[in-house]
Design an enzyme around this catalytic site. Structure first.
Site, PDB file in Angstrom:
ATOM      1  N   TRP A  52      16.377  29.188  68.165  1.00 42.72           N
ATOM      2  CA  TRP A  52      15.334  30.468  68.983  1.00 42.72           C
ATOM      3  C   TRP A  52      15.513  31.245  68.934  1.00 42.72           C
ATOM      4  O   TRP A  52      16.289  31.906  67.992  1.00 42.72           O
ATOM      5  CB  TRP A  52      15.261  29.918  70.545  1.00 42.72           C
ATOM      6  CG  TRP A  52      14.751  28.712  71.399  1.00 42.72           C
ATOM      7  CD1 TRP A  52      16.163  27.395  71.552  1.00 42.72           C
ATOM      8  CD2 TRP A  52      13.565  27.884  71.729  1.00 42.72           C
ATOM      9  NE1 TRP A  52      15.134  26.652  72.078  1.00 42.72           N
ATOM     10  CE2 TRP A  52      14.213  26.723  72.072  1.00 42.72           C
ATOM     11  CE3 TRP A  52      12.270  28.555  71.373  1.00 42.72           C
ATOM     12  CZ2 TRP A  52      12.497  25.966  72.274  1.00 42.72           C
ATOM     13  CZ3 TRP A  52      11.113  28.508  71.915  1.00 42.72           C
ATOM     14  CH2 TRP A  52      11.552  26.928  71.934  1.00 42.72           C
ATOM     15  N   ALA A 103      20.465  27.789  72.897  1.00 42.19           N
ATOM     16  CA  ALA A 103      21.235  28.211  73.031  1.00 42.19           C
ATOM     17  C   ALA A 103      22.771  27.757  73.837  1.00 42.19           C
ATOM     18  O   ALA A 103      23.836  27.912  73.963  1.00 42.19           O
ATOM     19  CB  ALA A 103      21.274  29.847  73.772  1.00 42.19           C
ATOM     20  N   GLU A 157      23.311  24.523  73.455  1.00 39.39           N
ATOM     21  CA  GLU A 157      23.774  23.424  72.773  1.00 39.39           C
ATOM     22  C   GLU A 157      25.392  23.856  71.634  1.00 39.39           C
ATOM     23  O   GLU A 157      25.765  23.399  71.095  1.00 39.39           O
ATOM     24  CB  GLU A 157      22.525  22.801  71.176  1.00 39.39           C
ATOM     25  CG  GLU A 157      21.446  21.629  71.924  1.00 39.39           C
ATOM     26  CD  GLU A 157      20.760  22.664  72.865  1.00 39.39           C
ATOM     27  OE1 GLU A 157      19.754  22.217  73.551  1.00 39.39           O
ATOM     28  OE2 GLU A 157      20.221  23.891  72.128  1.00 39.39           O
ATOM     29  N   PHE A 197      20.462  33.740  71.050  1.00 37.68           N
ATOM     30  CA  PHE A 197      19.560  35.333  71.375  1.00 37.68           C
ATOM     31  C   PHE A 197      18.758  34.356  72.737  1.00 37.68           C
ATOM     32  O   PHE A 197      17.584  33.812  73.093  1.00 37.68           O
ATOM     33  CB  PHE A 197      18.143  35.571  70.536  1.00 37.68           C
ATOM     34  CG  PHE A 197      17.696  37.175  70.543  1.00 37.68           C
ATOM     35  CD1 PHE A 197      17.974  37.729  71.612  1.00 37.68           C
ATOM     36  CD2 PHE A 197      16.697  36.725  70.546  1.00 37.68           C
ATOM     37  CE1 PHE A 197      17.489  39.541  72.023  1.00 37.68           C
ATOM     38  CE2 PHE A 197      15.910  38.603  71.024  1.00 37.68           C
ATOM     39  CZ  PHE A 197      16.450  39.387  71.633  1.00 37.68           C
ATOM     40  N   VAL A 198      19.255  34.780  73.976  1.00 32.09           N
ATOM     41  CA  VAL A 198      18.888  34.054  75.317  1.00 32.09           C
ATOM     42  C   VAL A 198      17.697  35.267  75.719  1.00 32.09           C
ATOM     43  O   VAL A 198      18.177  36.401  76.691  1.00 32.09           O
ATOM     44  CB  VAL A 198      19.563  33.690  76.005  1.00 32.09           C
ATOM     45  CG1 VAL A 198      19.152  33.158  77.330  1.00 32.09           C
ATOM     46  CG2 VAL A 198      21.165  32.974  75.053  1.00 32.09           C
ATOM     47  N   ARG A 218      14.847  30.649  84.832  1.00 32.62           N
ATOM     48  CA  ARG A 218      15.604  32.724  84.451  1.00 32.62           C
ATOM     49  C   ARG A 218      16.904  32.217  83.341  1.00 32.62           C
ATOM     50  O   ARG A 218      18.248  31.589  83.225  1.00 32.62           O
ATOM     51  CB  ARG A 218      16.624  32.430  86.077  1.00 32.62           C
ATOM     52  CG  ARG A 218      16.061  33.022  87.316  1.00 32.62           C
ATOM     53  CD  ARG A 218      15.696  33.863  87.280  1.00 32.62           C
ATOM     54  NE  ARG A 218      16.349  34.928  87.385  1.00 32.62           N
ATOM     55  CZ  ARG A 218      16.814  35.663  87.925  1.00 32.62           C
ATOM     56  NH1 ARG A 218      17.188  35.223  89.469  1.00 32.62           N
ATOM     57  NH2 ARG A 218      17.912  36.167  88.277  1.00 32.62           N
ATOM     58  N   SER A 240      31.949  34.613  71.118  1.00 34.54           N
ATOM     59  CA  SER A 240      30.348  34.816  71.050  1.00 34.54           C
ATOM     60  C   SER A 240      29.381  35.495  70.438  1.00 34.54           C
ATOM     61  O   SER A 240      30.148  36.881  70.418  1.00 34.54           O
ATOM     62  CB  SER A 240      30.169  34.865  73.054  1.00 34.54           C
ATOM     63  OG  SER A 240      28.723  35.253  72.931  1.00 34.54           O
ATOM     64  N   HIS A 279      10.922  45.447  68.773  1.00 35.23           N
ATOM     65  CA  HIS A 279      11.794  45.203  69.538  1.00 35.23           C
ATOM     66  C   HIS A 279      12.991  44.437  68.507  1.00 35.23           C
ATOM     67  O   HIS A 279      13.037  43.921  68.633  1.00 35.23           O
ATOM     68  CB  HIS A 279      11.609  44.513  70.701  1.00 35.23           C
ATOM     69  CG  HIS A 279      11.009  45.309  72.153  1.00 35.23           C
ATOM     70  ND1 HIS A 279      11.162  44.927  73.329  1.00 35.23           N
ATOM     71  CD2 HIS A 279      11.784  46.305  72.480  1.00 35.23           C
ATOM     72  CE1 HIS A 279      11.480  45.590  74.531  1.00 35.23           C
ATOM     73  NE2 HIS A 279      11.779  46.735  73.024  1.00 35.23           N
TER      74      HIS A 279
END
Length: 144
Positions: free
Chosen positions: A13, A42, A44, A66-67, A74, A99, A113
């Site tokens: 992602w 993320a 996984e 990148f979440v 949420r 992480s 961004h």
């Protein structure tokens, strides 16, 4: 036994942003010493990172994602589950699992961004490489 191999796992992602973390990581650790793996997202990362760490092949495993808030769920809960899972993977295997997962409060898919976060992921990759090298050196000193 001293390991000189590292695993780097990245979520697909927002791959255009997440992949930059590997770029930063490879600035400090030679590509010949890094095995790179992709996972869908993320969520996984913890299981796959644990499996890699459990092989005993790696001095450390770095996991990048990148979440972002997709408006449906949420994202902070996902991010917390991922970070908790990565920490548990390291504790369960005795191999550092680092992480490189970011969860911005405000993200918009704009060129501005995306540029900011691409650059930030390069730096986060460097930080993960520094941490992997530092923890390896520290662990070697207490094993001697």
């Amino acid at each position: 036994m001293t390991h000189t191999r590292y695993a780097f796992v990245k979520a697909r992602w927002h791959a255009d942003i997440v992949d930059r973390a590997l770029d930063g990581f490879l600035e400090l650790i030679p590509a010949e010493q890094v095995d790179v793996f992709d996972v869908p997202g993320a969520f996984e990362l913890p299981l796959f990172s644990r499996d890699l760490a459990a092989t005993g092949k790696y001095a450390a495993v770095a996991a990048a994602a990148f979440v972002v808030d997709g408006g449906i769920y949420r994202h902070d809960f996902v991010a917390q589950a991922v970070v908790d899972g990565l920490m548990r993977a390291g504790m369960d295997t005795g191999v550092p699992v680092l992480s490189v997962s970011l969860t911005p409060h405000h993200y918009q898919e704009t060129d501005h961004h995306n540029g900011i976060f691409r650059a930030h992921f390069v730096e986060k990759g460097r930080e993960a490489a520094r941490a992997a090298l530092m923890i390896g050196k520290a662990r070697a000193s207490i094993a001697a």
